[in-house]
Write an enzyme that holds these catalytic residues in place. Structure first.
Site, mmCIF file in Angstrom:
data_model
loop_
_atom_site.group_PDB
_atom_site.id
_atom_site.type_symbol
_atom_site.label_atom_id
_atom_site.label_comp_id
_atom_site.label_asym_id
_atom_site.label_seq_id
_atom_site.Cartn_x
_atom_site.Cartn_y
_atom_site.Cartn_z
ATOM 1 N N PHE A 130 0.860 3.573 -6.491
ATOM 2 C CA PHE A 130 0.533 2.221 -6.706
ATOM 3 C C PHE A 130 1.207 1.213 -5.843
ATOM 4 C CE2 PHE A 130 -2.063 -0.434 -9.579
ATOM 5 C CZ PHE A 130 -2.949 0.590 -9.864
ATOM 6 N N HIS A 376 -5.554 -13.371 -11.375
ATOM 7 C CA HIS A 376 -5.533 -12.222 -12.119
ATOM 8 C C HIS A 376 -4.348 -12.267 -12.962
ATOM 9 C CE1 HIS A 376 -6.031 -7.947 -12.944
ATOM 10 N NE2 HIS A 376 -4.880 -7.698 -12.496
ATOM 11 N N ARG A 417 4.185 -9.866 -9.945
ATOM 12 C CA ARG A 417 4.153 -8.600 -10.777
ATOM 13 C C ARG A 417 3.568 -7.195 -9.783
ATOM 14 N NH1 ARG A 417 0.174 -5.796 -13.448
ATOM 15 N NH2 ARG A 417 -1.207 -7.444 -13.352
#
Lengths: 610, 250
Positions: A130, A376, A417
């Site tokens: 990720f 988001h 984040r």
């Protein structure tokens, strides 16, 4: 405790009274994780504006980070470093360390509760790559994300709900909490801002089905109310993510931290904002511009398409601005999954494959998918310490009040984040909120409620129900959202932010003249949308005021007029306080900005290169 | 009630919009003795969802129109409704996939008590769900993860996708006539645990579903499978539970 009775003039609205040791507001991941921790030890209620399984945790796709090292070497220390660097060094490093360390147990807890993770051939929890998660301090991508296809959030939400059912947790579904009851606390220190020294004593909620009002008297109150992406038009967030919880806290005079940092996820379906997981790039998908170039190679040569979201979103917007976008209006780039093959798409990324087919008519197996950044995630929110206790200034704890998940700011995400750290955050800090709130509740007494604690909510509801103005709430909301997209999105300037502030002021004036069609009591969603719009206006303004004050670019906050990070002046958290009449024209007249030091333990700020 | 045909397409920029007629079954418990049908003409694009149409009505015409919705992309399960006689999620039903030369009929899902407009009381549905013990039952509490092979994990993959939207249960003719029947969704959620190799509670659930209101009420009409917005093979899952009941084990 106080036997609150409905006042005499209250003919129209029935008010009910409840008493719980712990009241949790919000039934997403953080709220239900807290409930599982608190429920067995104290009388606990979870209040949610939705049915729990409708919560937006269920929309999270890619995974939950934890250095299990099931596939390759990994350590929680590397995870901590990645989190700090990913947040552009605005992360509180003590909190990030807790997040990374407790991640491992958090994943094991979920597996033990029944979560159906994808598995390795030898039966362990599978892990995938990720963005921003690396081996040995940035050397190469690492497999750290524990996942269940591309519906990890769905599985977490279902698993937590299942375990709440198992424990018999009491839910109040479709109850809208609209106020936090605070009472003076003579023992507490006076906080810095307008807030008096107070402690939490409960909440007031509006029951959607009946129109009745409910007072919940509590020793501990946990806010787990999620985000507020609906301040923007293009967003991955649900219609219901209107920031009511954060707005309630703000109106109480409690500060909000780092609100200028909003994450734009790179891969929203173009024009729609529906999320396509970063897990796609974790599995090898590539971002391309109109000429087919893998443009992230130019900007992040080491980890390319797996750079953190802020960096990728910025360069996508830049590619389009410089004329290299695709489509008839050259206004998007492409997520190319075609080389992954049908099997990987169908087994590891089935939901996003279907989203692209359903909503854009594009089959990712055969053609690249048009994508652009979508609003988001809020890195900022209600300030808390690592025990999830809410702070009324840099270090004053509000007794009996806790916050966890997206609505809170611990701060483990700093200015940006990392993907998979939010499903982690809700589990680690949701659990902590549950544990510390129940510990407090079991050591404290109920404090008497003020007279008629439901008064403010009753008036708010009646004002809205009888509003006969000429302004349509949907028009005002749309103007707010479009203005935020235009002027407070990925790139901001002083002028653009001032424009938003002026728009918000005029919308707030028009909001006073709003008209509500539905005058009924039962399932009056018209009325609630009006109230939600009030919270959206308040929160958008805090975002804008905080963004105006941060004259630098860092993480999710990119100022065209101040393009560099400025550690000398801005290596600190923003603390915004409501200090005046929110309706006054000039933002500076009612919002004042203070600062809070960043906790640095092991990682001195460095230039952020990938 | 008037039946309208679609207006000729209007060019707006490069995207074509159409007038779509929605005929919505309305009911306001505070004012109406009975539900009634109401027409709305809405300007829409072919890529719009039925949910967008309902929002346009609510936001531009009649704010009292009431329905549930949240995520708007088919994963929260709030907006199951009957669209042209079929149970679907409004946010996953695109205008281009409907025949808009005819009006689009929208009403609440059936078999659950009607509350207002498109909103039903979900409590009986969740009560059935709770009755099948929809949670992992396991006596051990290991320090690490329990191991599970990819094959064992695949055994119940399909039924983990359930979002509890009630599209299946409220499409079931048996459920319409017998509200005591557990219904497809509860059985799907039992299946998810019965066939999970880590679970030790299968026997309890199989006993529960062997009840007269259990799996044997299923008449295999496949309505549930057709209705599922997540593509779960619901009827197959029910059949697997039936076989497990007969075998006495998963």
């Amino acid at each position: 405790m106080s036997p609150a009775t409905a006042p005499e003039h209250d003919h129209a609205t029935t008010t009910h009274h409840h008493q719980f040791d712990v009241v949790i507001v919000g039934a997403g991941g953080a709220g239900m994780r807290a409930a599982i921790e608190a429920g067995p030890h104290a009388k606990t209620a979870v209040i949610s504006k939705l049915y729990p399984t409708r919560s937006h945790t269920g929309a999270a796709q890619g995974g939950m980070a934890a250095a299990l090292a099931n596939i390759e070497e990994d350590s929680w220390e590397w995870h901590t470093f990645d989190t700090v660097k990913g947040g552009d060094y605005l992360v509180d490093q003590d909190a990030a360390e807790i997040l990374a360390k407790e991640a491992i147990d958090a994943v094991i807890d979920l597996e033990n509760m029944g979560l159906p993770f994808n598995r390795t051939p030898d039966g362990k929890i599978d892990q995938r790559r990720f963005g921003g998660h690396t081996r040995d301090h940035g050397k190469a991508p690492v497999r750290r994300s524990c996942y269940a296809a591309d519906r990890t959030g769905h599985m977490i939400l279902q698993t937590l709900f299942q375990n709440c059912v198992k424990l018999g947790i009491e839910f109040y579904n479709e109850f809208y909490v609209l106020d936090l009851i605070m009472v003076d606390d003579p023992d507490a220190k006076k906080p810095k801002g307008k807030a008096r020294p107070q402690r939490a004593a409960g909440v007031v909620a509006y029951e959607l089905a009946t129109g009745d009002i409910h007072v919940f008297h509590a020793k501990s109150v946990v806010f787990a109310t999620g985000g507020f992406g609906k301040i923007y038009k293009t967003t991955s967030n649900a219609h219901t993510l209107t920031g009511d919880g954060v707005g309630i806290i703000w109106r109480k005079g409690i500060p909000l931290e780092d609100m200028e940092f909003f994450q734009f996820h790179p891969t929203g379906l173009a024009g729609l904002g529906i999320l396509l997981t970063e897990g796609a790039r974790g599995e090898g998908a590539i971002l391309r511009n109109a000429s087919g170039e893998r443009f992230m190679e130019r900007y992040a040569p080491t980890i390319k398409d797996l750079a953190p979201r802020d960096i990728i979103a910025r360069h996508m917007v830049q590619e389009v601005a410089e004329g290299r976008g695709g489509g008839p209006n050259k206004d998007y780039v492409f997520l190319d999954c075609t080389h992954l093959g049908a099997e990987v798409l169908e087994t590891k990324l089935p939901d996003i494959t279907e989203f692209a087919r359903t909503y854009l008519g594009v089959d990712p197996v055969h053609e690249p998918v048009p994508v652009m950044p979508t609003a988001h995630y809020a890195m900022g929110g209600i300030p808390t310490n690592v025990k999830a206790e809410v702070l009324s200034d840099n270090d004053t704890v509000v007794k009996g009040l806790y916050a966890a998940g997206e609505c809170a700011c611990v701060s483990v995400h700093g200015s940006n984040r990392l993907g998979t750290n939010s499903l982690l955050d809700i589990n680690v800090f949701g659990k902590r909120a549950g544990r510390y709130s129940v510990e407090y509740a079991n050591s404290a007494e109920f404090v008497p409620l003020p007279d008629d604690p439901a008064k403010a909510v009753r008036e708010m509801i009646e004002d809205a129900r009888t509003a006969k103005g000429t302004e349509r709430l949907s028009v005002l909301r749309k103007e707010l959202q479009e203005e935020m997209d235009r002027n407070a999105q990925v790139f901001r300037t002083d002028a653009s932010l001032k424009s938003v502030a002026a728009t918000i002021h005029s919308l707030r004036e028009r909001y006073k003249n709003i008209g509500i069609h539905d005058r009924g009591k039962r399932f009056n969603t018209d009325l609630l949308e009006a109230i939600e719009l009030g919270f959206l206006l308040d929160i958008a303004e805090v975002v804008v005021a905080s963004a105006m004050n941060r004259k630098e670019s860092r993480g999710g906050h990119m100022r065209d007029d101040f393009p560099d990070r400025d550690d000398e002046n801005f290596m600190k958290h923003t603390m915004a306080y409501l200090t005046g009449d929110a309706t006054s024209a000039n933002v500076e007249d009612h919002i004042s900005i203070d600062w809070k030091p960043v906790v640095i333990t092991n990682y001195p700020p460095m230039e952020r290169k990938y | 009630m008037a039946t309208k045909t679609a207006q000729p397409p209007v060019e707006s920029g490069e995207v074509t919009s159409f007038t779509v007629t929605f005929i919505v079954r309305r009911f306001d418990p505070e004012n109406d003795a009975e539900p009634y049908w109401q027409d709305f003409d809405v300007e829409m694009f072919s890529t719009d969802r039925v949910l967008d149409g309902l929002h346009k009505i609510k936001w531009e015409v009649d704010g009292s129109l009431s329905f549930r919705r949240s995520c708007a992309h088919g994963i929260c399960g709030s907006d199951a409704m009957r669209i042209n006689g079929r149970n679907r999620l409004a946010c996953k039903t695109l205008i281009k996939d409907l025949d808009i030369s005819q009006p689009v009929y929208v009403e609440a899902i059936k078999g659950l008590p009607l509350e207002k407009d498109l909103i039903v009381d979900m409590e009986p549905f969740f009560e059935s769900y709770r009755q099948v013990q929809p949670f992992l039952i396991a006596s051990s509490k290991p320090d690490k993860e329990r191991l599970q092979s990819p094959e064992d994990r695949a055994r119940f993959d399909d039924t983990t996708k359930c979002i509890l939207c009630a599209a299946c249960t409220s499409s079931c003719p048996v459920f319409w006539t017998d509200g005591q029947y557990f219904g497809p969704a509860a059985i799907v959620n039992a299946h998810r645990f019965i066939f999970d190799s880590r679970d030790e509670g299968s026997q309890v659930r199989l006993d529960i579903l062997n009840d007269k209101e259990g799996v044997w009420r299923c008449r295999t009409t496949f309505n549930c499978t057709e209705a599922c917005p997540r593509g779960i093979e619901v009827t197959k899952a029910i059949a697997e539970v039936k076989q497990a009941v007969l075998r006495g084990r998963p």
